[in-house]
Structure formats: C-alpha cells, structure tokens
Write a protein that holds these residues in place. Structure first.
Motif, PDB file in Angstrom:
ATOM      1  N   ARG A   1      52.004  38.056  41.192  1.00 52.58           N
ATOM      2  CA  ARG A   1      50.884  37.293  41.862  1.00 52.58           C
ATOM      3  C   ARG A   1      50.194  38.158  42.379  1.00 52.58           C
ATOM      4  N   ASN A   2      50.501  39.558  42.904  1.00 50.72           N
ATOM      5  CA  ASN A   2      49.345  40.737  43.205  1.00 50.72           C
ATOM      6  C   ASN A   2      48.585  40.834  42.307  1.00 50.72           C
ATOM      7  N   LEU A   3      49.052  41.135  41.023  1.00 49.56           N
ATOM      8  CA  LEU A   3      48.393  41.568  39.941  1.00 49.56           C
ATOM      9  C   LEU A   3      47.145  40.577  39.361  1.00 49.56           C
ATOM     10  N   VAL A   4      47.713  39.260  39.286  1.00 45.51           N
ATOM     11  CA  VAL A   4      46.831  38.164  38.933  1.00 45.51           C
ATOM     12  C   VAL A   4      45.574  37.952  40.022  1.00 45.51           C
ATOM     13  N   GLU A   5      46.014  38.088  41.476  1.00 47.13           N
ATOM     14  CA  GLU A   5      45.045  37.906  42.394  1.00 47.13           C
ATOM     15  C   GLU A   5      43.980  38.950  42.427  1.00 47.13           C
ATOM     16  N   THR A   6      44.461  40.015  42.056  1.00 47.32           N
ATOM     17  CA  THR A   6      43.833  41.266  42.147  1.00 47.32           C
ATOM     18  C   THR A   6      42.512  41.348  40.843  1.00 47.32           C
ATOM     19  N   LEU A   7      43.178  41.040  39.613  1.00 52.13           N
ATOM     20  CA  LEU A   7      42.232  40.698  38.631  1.00 52.13           C
ATOM     21  C   LEU A   7      41.200  39.580  38.907  1.00 52.13           C
ATOM     22  N   CYS A   8      41.636  38.580  39.374  1.00 55.88           N
ATOM     23  CA  CYS A   8      40.797  37.643  39.625  1.00 55.88           C
ATOM     24  C   CYS A   8      39.502  37.943  40.560  1.00 55.88           C
TER      25      CYS A   8
ATOM     26  N   THR B   1      41.719  49.723  36.718  1.00 58.14           N
ATOM     27  CA  THR B   1      42.849  50.043  35.842  1.00 58.14           C
ATOM     28  C   THR B   1      44.128  50.619  36.614  1.00 58.14           C
ATOM     29  N   ALA B   2      43.488  51.805  37.732  1.00 59.18           N
ATOM     30  CA  ALA B   2      44.210  52.391  38.582  1.00 59.18           C
ATOM     31  C   ALA B   2      44.859  51.599  39.647  1.00 59.18           C
ATOM     32  N   GLN B   3      44.008  50.417  39.950  1.00 58.56           N
ATOM     33  CA  GLN B   3      44.364  49.576  41.051  1.00 58.56           C
ATOM     34  C   GLN B   3      45.404  48.638  40.299  1.00 58.56           C
ATOM     35  N   LEU B   4      45.360  48.214  39.011  1.00 62.16           N
ATOM     36  CA  LEU B   4      46.375  47.390  38.492  1.00 62.16           C
ATOM     37  C   LEU B   4      47.716  48.191  38.210  1.00 62.16           C
ATOM     38  N   LEU B   5      47.366  49.330  37.755  1.00 60.86           N
ATOM     39  CA  LEU B   5      48.780  50.134  37.687  1.00 60.86           C
ATOM     40  C   LEU B   5      49.659  50.432  38.858  1.00 60.86           C
ATOM     41  N   THR B   6      48.642  50.571  40.024  1.00 58.78           N
ATOM     42  CA  THR B   6      49.731  50.591  41.016  1.00 58.78           C
ATOM     43  C   THR B   6      50.490  49.324  41.569  1.00 58.78           C
ATOM     44  N   LEU B   7      49.729  48.260  41.310  1.00 64.63           N
ATOM     45  CA  LEU B   7      50.394  46.864  41.622  1.00 64.63           C
ATOM     46  C   LEU B   7      51.524  46.803  40.865  1.00 64.63           C
ATOM     47  N   LEU B   8      51.490  47.062  39.252  1.00 65.75           N
ATOM     48  CA  LEU B   8      52.377  46.868  38.369  1.00 65.75           C
ATOM     49  C   LEU B   8      53.555  47.574  38.613  1.00 65.75           C
ATOM     50  N   ARG B   9      53.260  48.812  39.237  1.00 68.22           N
ATOM     51  CA  ARG B   9      54.447  50.094  39.357  1.00 68.22           C
ATOM     52  C   ARG B   9      55.088  49.951  40.842  1.00 68.22           C
TER      53      ARG B   9
ATOM     54  N   THR C   1      48.537  47.593  29.599  1.00 73.58           N
ATOM     55  CA  THR C   1      49.375  46.694  28.800  1.00 73.58           C
ATOM     56  C   THR C   1      50.826  47.090  28.897  1.00 73.58           C
ATOM     57  N   ARG C   2      51.062  48.264  28.597  1.00 76.29           N
ATOM     58  CA  ARG C   2      52.467  48.519  28.696  1.00 76.29           C
ATOM     59  C   ARG C   2      53.164  48.168  30.058  1.00 76.29           C
ATOM     60  N   GLU C   3      52.717  48.588  31.135  1.00 77.94           N
ATOM     61  CA  GLU C   3      53.155  48.103  32.382  1.00 77.94           C
ATOM     62  C   GLU C   3      53.304  46.487  32.498  1.00 77.94           C
ATOM     63  N   LEU C   4      52.397  45.986  32.016  1.00 81.42           N
ATOM     64  CA  LEU C   4      52.250  44.526  32.184  1.00 81.42           C
ATOM     65  C   LEU C   4      53.680  43.803  31.117  1.00 81.42           C
ATOM     66  N   GLN C   5      53.605  44.430  30.230  1.00 82.01           N
ATOM     67  CA  GLN C   5      54.720  44.018  29.342  1.00 82.01           C
ATOM     68  C   GLN C   5      56.197  44.240  30.044  1.00 82.01           C
ATOM     69  N   ARG C   6      56.316  45.319  30.706  1.00 77.72           N
ATOM     70  CA  ARG C   6      57.532  45.608  31.340  1.00 77.72           C
ATOM     71  C   ARG C   6      57.721  44.720  32.338  1.00 77.72           C
TER      72      ARG C   6
ATOM     73  N   ASP D   1      57.310  48.925  43.860  1.00 76.91           N
ATOM     74  CA  ASP D   1      58.859  48.372  44.185  1.00 76.91           C
ATOM     75  C   ASP D   1      58.815  47.057  44.669  1.00 76.91           C
ATOM     76  N   GLY D   2      59.693  46.375  44.188  1.00 83.46           N
ATOM     77  CA  GLY D   2      59.691  44.733  45.068  1.00 83.46           C
ATOM     78  C   GLY D   2      59.879  43.827  43.845  1.00 83.46           C
ATOM     79  N   PRO D   3      60.081  42.566  44.242  1.00 79.86           N
ATOM     80  CA  PRO D   3      60.410  41.579  43.524  1.00 79.86           C
ATOM     81  C   PRO D   3      59.182  41.304  42.114  1.00 79.86           C
ATOM     82  N   ALA D   4      59.728  41.047  41.019  1.00 83.74           N
ATOM     83  CA  ALA D   4      58.703  41.039  40.017  1.00 83.74           C
ATOM     84  C   ALA D   4      57.658  39.649  40.178  1.00 83.74           C
ATOM     85  N   ASP D   5      58.101  38.507  40.826  1.00 87.40           N
ATOM     86  CA  ASP D   5      57.284  37.581  41.050  1.00 87.40           C
ATOM     87  C   ASP D   5      56.023  38.110  41.985  1.00 87.40           C
ATOM     88  N   ARG D   6      56.302  38.729  43.105  1.00 88.12           N
ATOM     89  CA  ARG D   6      55.481  39.239  43.953  1.00 88.12           C
ATOM     90  C   ARG D   6      54.400  40.131  43.259  1.00 88.12           C
ATOM     91  N   ARG D   7      54.847  41.040  42.544  1.00 90.82           N
ATOM     92  CA  ARG D   7      54.094  41.893  41.538  1.00 90.82           C
ATOM     93  C   ARG D   7      52.997  41.120  40.581  1.00 90.82           C
TER      94      ARG D   7
END
Length: 195
Positions: free
Chosen positions: A85-92, A67-75, A129-134, A77-83
């Motif tokens: 992509r990084n989130l889904v790839e990391t979770l996979c 979850t710490a790794q996912l939170l770092t990716l979600l937070r 979940t809060r960060e993903l919703q954001r 800076d940068g374009p939402a589409d890149r975040r």
C-alpha cells in the motif's frame, strides 16, 4: 551566466533532465544542453565522454531520490500488505507531483532504444525491481513474481499515461485524479492487497 564559469556535473544534469523529458534522447543534442547551461559543448565533454553517458547520468540523477524512497518502503519491517500500500501510494504521488519524472519514464519507453533501455534497467531500476519481486513472493507466492511486479507497475503507470484523455471518458469523476484514490483502487485489485 558567463561561459567561463563552468557548471558542476550535477548542475549540468539538472538542466539536461527537463530537456530529455520534454524532447526525448533523440530530440536533444549536446549543443542544446550546452546552450541551456550557458556553456560550450566542449565544457560538457569535460564531465561526460558522450551524449549517452550524459543521458544515463541524467536518468540516474532524476530517479535517484525516487528509487531511494521506494527502496526504503520495500525494505521496511512490517506486514507485506502495508508495504504494498505504501509503495503504490508513494509511486502514485511521485508520478502526480513530478511531471519530469513521469515524462522521462514515458519517453524512454516510447523511444524503445534497446541499448539505452538495458542500461537504464540495469543502473536505475534493477534494485527496486528485485525488492518489489521479493515483496510479491511474500504477498502471493502462487504468482510469478516478475509478472506480478510488472503488473503492479503497469497498473500504476496506466493511470498517469492516460491522464489527459481520462477526463473526457464516460464515467470520469475529479477524484479519479487523486493519487490516494488511484493507489487504493490499485491495491484493492492486487493479491494480498485487502489483507
């Protein structure tokens, strides 16, 4: 290990996590955990008042790094589409590389214990979940962020929940097991994923 050498709280959790992942909450007793640790049941109660407290601590520890790794990716800076992509790839990748993580998640959902689900949601998954919703609000403000976040997680989880069956279904190809291929496919399906 001598029964006199008491294990640390973290060491007990490290041994309890795979037991819970393999057999679920109801399939593991405090005695089973104590036996795995080479300890007496009483020594476990020194660290945890009951099995539920031990289980919740095990869930927190099992998911903490992920979850710490996912939170770092979600937070980031940068374009939402890149975040995204990084989130889904990391979770996979997390689900591919760590069967214990995958099984713990599946077991908890299958057990369906309302109180444990609530505690797990509040103490383990609420911040992600809060960060993903954001992120979802940024990507696709026209969609309900709660439902979109759930759809993203659902798309990812489905590929790993049916991994054993997938290999025998018509159209299967070995690259369908590659977490990068799965992530690219999922992101392409999502709003804002092809920006």
């Amino acid at each position: 290990m001598s029964r006199r050498a008491n294990l640390s709280r973290d060491a007990i959790l490290d041994r309890a996590i795979p037991l819970f992942a393999e057999s679920g909450y109801n399939g593991v007793s405090m005695r089973d955990i104590a036996r795995s640790c080479g300890q007496s049941s009483a020594s476990l109660y020194h660290h945890f008042p009951d099995k539920q407290a031990l289980y919740l601590a095990a869930m927190k520890q099992a998911f903490a790094d992920r979850t710490a790794q996912l939170l770092t990716l979600l937070r980031e800076d940068g374009p939402a589409d890149r975040r995204l992509r990084n989130l889904v790839e990391t979770l996979c990748r997390q689900l591919t590389e760590d069967r214990t993580f995958q099984r713990l998640l599946q077991r908890e959902l299958l057990d369906g214990d309302r109180q444990r689900l609530q505690l797990t949601a509040e103490s383990v998954f609420s911040e992600v979940t809060r960060e993903l919703q954001r992120l979802c609000r940024e990507l696709a403000p026209q969609f309900d962020p709660f439902l979109l976040a759930g759809s993203i997680i659902g798309l990812v989880m489905q590929h790993f929940q049916n991994a054993g069956l997938r290999r025998f279904l018509p159209g299967y190809q070995p690259q369908h097991d590659n977490p990068v291929v799965i992530a690219e496919h999922i992101v392409a399906l999502l709003p804002g994923g092809n920006q």
